[in-house]
Design a protein around this motif. Structure first.
Motif, mmCIF file in Angstrom:
data_model
loop_
_atom_site.group_PDB
_atom_site.id
_atom_site.type_symbol
_atom_site.label_atom_id
_atom_site.label_comp_id
_atom_site.label_asym_id
_atom_site.label_seq_id
_atom_site.Cartn_x
_atom_site.Cartn_y
_atom_site.Cartn_z
ATOM 1 N N ALA A 4 -3.590 1.342 4.232
ATOM 2 C CA ALA A 4 -2.672 0.521 3.445
ATOM 3 C C ALA A 4 -3.132 0.476 1.983
ATOM 4 C CB ALA A 4 -2.635 -0.896 4.013
ATOM 5 N N HIS A 108 -4.429 -4.068 7.810
ATOM 6 C CA HIS A 108 -3.145 -3.999 8.535
ATOM 7 C C HIS A 108 -2.241 -5.112 8.028
ATOM 8 C CE1 HIS A 108 -5.123 -1.223 11.211
ATOM 9 N NE2 HIS A 108 -6.092 -2.094 11.389
ATOM 10 N N ASP A 112 4.140 -4.799 9.021
ATOM 11 C CA ASP A 112 4.100 -3.345 8.828
ATOM 12 C C ASP A 112 4.291 -2.944 7.368
ATOM 13 O OD1 ASP A 112 3.327 -1.850 10.870
ATOM 14 O OD2 ASP A 112 5.318 -1.532 11.758
#
Ligand code: CDP
Length: 224
Positions: A4, A108, A112
């Motif tokens: 990410a 995370h 999403d």
């Protein structure tokens, strides 16, 4: 899918980092975490239990019990809670207790999302040292005090502006001088002084400092 994108936004008390972090998150569609609110929730828990914010036992008990989704609770915004937050934040066991939640948020991001924007004091130095891009936000203390005074007014908390200034200076000194995870600019963080900038100009300045790194990281992520 590669890692990410993480934006670390650290800075002094009431420098505007929270607002900037929220706007950056909205701009990129990333998740936002106000890490200071976690310490404030711990402080509120200690106060409500009639505990002592500088007592490790009391503070760790509260840290284990917080619900990180309750950061919108306006009771955590008072200056009394802010002072207690700085006290619990100086305790290593409290920081350890909150560490995994913040680290997981960065790795995370919820929903999403392709990235996370986290604001605080030690995000670029301790929580996400490998962040995609880092910002260190500051402003002259009189200006920060004025902004915080206005925020408190809006919450119905009436304080003398001088007292707010004194409080911010005490809290910054405590945050800078504590031995563990002190408030400090990461070596690779870009400095943004918002003293003479309104929120739109501050956001534009933040974008110009970070955007090339974010775009490059998103391109790699999409290829991966
Ligand atoms: O909103 P303001 O800038 O006044 O403070 P905050 O970000 O809500 O943080 C409250 C207190 O939590 C700070 O004075 C720090 O002592 C502590 N804190 C921390 O130690 N580490 C973080 N990552 C965020 C906040």
């Amino acid at each position: 899918m590669s890692a990410a994108v993480v934006l670390a936004v650290d800075g002094t008390a009431a420098c505007g980092k929270g607002t900037l972090a929220r706007l950056l998150a909205r701009h990129y569609g990333f998740a936002h975490l106000d890490s200071g609110a976690l310490y404030r929730l711990v402080a509120l828990g200690v106060i409500e239990a009639n505990g002592d914010p500088s007592d490790e036992g009391d503070a760790v008990k509260a840290a284990r019990a917080i619900d990180p989704s309750r950061t919108a609770d306006s009771r955590i915004r008072s200056d009394v809670v802010g002072r207690a937050a700085s006290q619990v934040a100086a305790l290593p066991a409290v920081r350890d207790t909150l560490f995994d939640y913040q680290r997981q948020f960065a790795k995370h991001p919820p929903g999403d999302a392709a990235g996370a924007v986290i604001d605080g004091r030690d995000i670029g130095t301790v929580i996400a040292p490998d962040a995609t891009a880092k910002l260190f936000v500051d402003a002259r203390s009189e200006i920060r005090a004025r902004r915080r005074w206005l925020e408190l007014q809006a919450l119905g908390i009436n304080r003398d502006e001088e007292a707010v200034l004194a409080e911010l200076n005490i809290r910054d000194a405590a945050d800078r001088n504590r031995p563990i995870s002190p408030l400090k600019q990461a070596v690779d963080a870009a400095l943004l002084d918002t003293s003479d900038l309104g929120i739109d100009a501050a956001f534009a300045a933040a974008l110009s400092l970070l955007d090339h790194k974010v775009k490059a990281a998103l391109a790699v992520r999409h290829r991966g």
